[in-house]
Design a protein around this motif. Structure first.
Motif, PDB file in Angstrom:
ATOM      1  N   GLU A  68       0.825  -1.206   0.000  1.00 21.59           N
ATOM      2  CA  GLU A  68       0.000   0.000   0.000  1.00 21.59           C
ATOM      3  C   GLU A  68       0.862   1.259   0.000  1.00 21.59           C
ATOM      4  O   GLU A  68       0.525   2.242  -0.658  1.00 21.59           O
ATOM      5  N   TYR A  69       1.966   1.243   0.752  1.00 27.26           N
ATOM      6  CA  TYR A  69       2.865   2.398   0.777  1.00 27.26           C
ATOM      7  C   TYR A  69       3.335   2.721  -0.644  1.00 27.26           C
ATOM      8  O   TYR A  69       3.270   3.870  -1.078  1.00 27.26           O
ATOM      9  N   PHE A  70       3.797   1.713  -1.365  1.00 24.12           N
ATOM     10  CA  PHE A  70       4.301   1.940  -2.712  1.00 24.12           C
ATOM     11  C   PHE A  70       3.192   2.282  -3.693  1.00 24.12           C
ATOM     12  O   PHE A  70       3.399   3.067  -4.614  1.00 24.12           O
ATOM     13  N   PHE A  71       2.007   1.727  -3.489  1.00 24.56           N
ATOM     14  CA  PHE A  71       0.877   1.992  -4.375  1.00 24.56           C
ATOM     15  C   PHE A  71       0.478   3.471  -4.349  1.00 24.56           C
ATOM     16  O   PHE A  71       0.015   4.015  -5.343  1.00 24.56           O
ATOM     17  N   LEU A 131      11.564   3.111  -6.883  1.00 20.34           N
ATOM     18  CA  LEU A 131      11.670   2.645  -5.493  1.00 20.34           C
ATOM     19  C   LEU A 131      11.439   1.143  -5.376  1.00 20.34           C
ATOM     20  O   LEU A 131      12.107   0.474  -4.583  1.00 20.34           O
ATOM     21  N   LEU A 132      10.512   0.615  -6.163  1.00 20.39           N
ATOM     22  CA  LEU A 132      10.282  -0.838  -6.136  1.00 20.39           C
ATOM     23  C   LEU A 132      11.500  -1.595  -6.657  1.00 20.39           C
ATOM     24  O   LEU A 132      11.854  -2.650  -6.124  1.00 20.39           O
ATOM     25  N   PHE A 133      12.149  -1.060  -7.672  1.00 17.97           N
ATOM     26  CA  PHE A 133      13.373  -1.676  -8.192  1.00 17.97           C
ATOM     27  C   PHE A 133      14.460  -1.651  -7.117  1.00 17.97           C
ATOM     28  O   PHE A 133      15.120  -2.664  -6.860  1.00 17.97           O
ATOM     29  N   LEU A 134      14.631  -0.505  -6.479  1.00 20.32           N
ATOM     30  CA  LEU A 134      15.640  -0.381  -5.430  1.00 20.32           C
ATOM     31  C   LEU A 134      15.319  -1.300  -4.256  1.00 20.32           C
ATOM     32  O   LEU A 134      16.205  -1.966  -3.720  1.00 20.32           O
ATOM     33  N   GLU A 144      12.360  -6.800   5.520  1.00 24.70           N
ATOM     34  CA  GLU A 144      11.631  -5.546   5.364  1.00 24.70           C
ATOM     35  C   GLU A 144      10.459  -5.525   6.333  1.00 24.70           C
ATOM     36  O   GLU A 144       9.757  -6.520   6.491  1.00 24.70           O
ATOM     37  N   THR A 145      10.278  -4.395   6.983  1.00 29.37           N
ATOM     38  CA  THR A 145       9.143  -4.211   7.874  1.00 29.37           C
ATOM     39  C   THR A 145       8.536  -2.842   7.600  1.00 29.37           C
ATOM     40  O   THR A 145       9.147  -2.014   6.943  1.00 29.37           O
ATOM     41  N   LEU A 146       7.371  -2.619   8.133  1.00 32.76           N
ATOM     42  CA  LEU A 146       6.752  -1.304   8.058  1.00 32.76           C
ATOM     43  C   LEU A 146       6.830  -0.706   9.453  1.00 32.76           C
ATOM     44  O   LEU A 146       6.266  -1.247  10.404  1.00 32.76           O
ATOM     45  N   SER A 147       7.560   0.370   9.597  1.00 33.37           N
ATOM     46  CA  SER A 147       7.687   1.060  10.881  1.00 33.37           C
ATOM     47  C   SER A 147       7.390   2.535  10.650  1.00 33.37           C
ATOM     48  O   SER A 147       7.892   3.125   9.680  1.00 33.37           O
ATOM     49  N   PHE A 148       6.581   3.115  11.517  1.00 33.88           N
ATOM     50  CA  PHE A 148       6.203   4.520  11.394  1.00 33.88           C
ATOM     51  C   PHE A 148       5.567   4.812  10.034  1.00 33.88           C
ATOM     52  O   PHE A 148       5.700   5.906   9.492  1.00 33.88           O
ATOM     53  N   GLY A 149       4.946   3.803   9.437  1.00 37.23           N
ATOM     54  CA  GLY A 149       4.295   3.960   8.144  1.00 37.23           C
ATOM     55  C   GLY A 149       5.242   3.955   6.962  1.00 37.23           C
ATOM     56  O   GLY A 149       4.846   4.269   5.846  1.00 37.23           O
ATOM     57  N   LEU A 150       6.510   3.583   7.199  1.00 35.88           N
ATOM     58  CA  LEU A 150       7.533   3.593   6.157  1.00 35.88           C
ATOM     59  C   LEU A 150       8.150   2.214   5.996  1.00 35.88           C
ATOM     60  O   LEU A 150       8.305   1.485   6.972  1.00 35.88           O
ATOM     61  N   PRO A 151       8.575   1.866   4.773  1.00 37.12           N
ATOM     62  CA  PRO A 151       9.278   0.592   4.592  1.00 37.12           C
ATOM     63  C   PRO A 151      10.705   0.689   5.142  1.00 37.12           C
ATOM     64  O   PRO A 151      11.503   1.496   4.673  1.00 37.12           O
TER      65      PRO A 151
END
Length: 116
Positions: free
Chosen positions: A6-9, A19-22, A36-43
């Motif tokens: 959802e963040y990337f979408f 960003l998806l490539f990176l 990879e985790t989601l912390s503070f709403g960020l990947p």
């Protein structure tokens, strides 16, 4: 869709694809130890469950960036601290080639500072 997807979408193209490539390259650089985790709403990317780096957007620069933990120990003119104590950021310019080798080299260097 999971929260990371959802963040990337929510990011517009062409930034999303970059960003998806990176993201893919960072995760593939060490499949056993980088997660990879989601912390503070960020990947967030973690190395052996310890902070490594994360993606965010700079309103000041109007660009996405990757922020590196232990950036205070790195001495590269491309990295900006802008008052951060432990992190330095690398702005991602969509109009230029992505400095992938440089980013992966920084990640490998930071791994040396992480106590596991």
């Amino acid at each position: 869709m999971n929260p990371i997807q959802e963040y990337f979408f929510r990011i517009d193209e062409p930034e999303r694809s970059t960003l998806l490539f990176l993201r893919k390259k960072i995760l593939e650089s060490d499949t056993e130890n980088i997660t990879e985790t989601l912390s503070f709403g960020l990947p967030f990317f973690k190395f052996k469950k310890k902070m490594l780096c994360y993606f965010y957007y700079s309103k000041k620069h109007k660009k996405h960036y990757i922020s590196f933990y232990h950036g205070d120990r790195l001495d590269y003119p491309e990295l900006l601290s802008e008052g951060r104590k432990k992190f330095k950021i690398l702005l991602i310019d969509i109009d230029e080639d992505l400095p992938l080798e440089f980013i992966l080299r920084i990640i490998n260097e930071i791994k040396q500072y992480i106590r596991t």
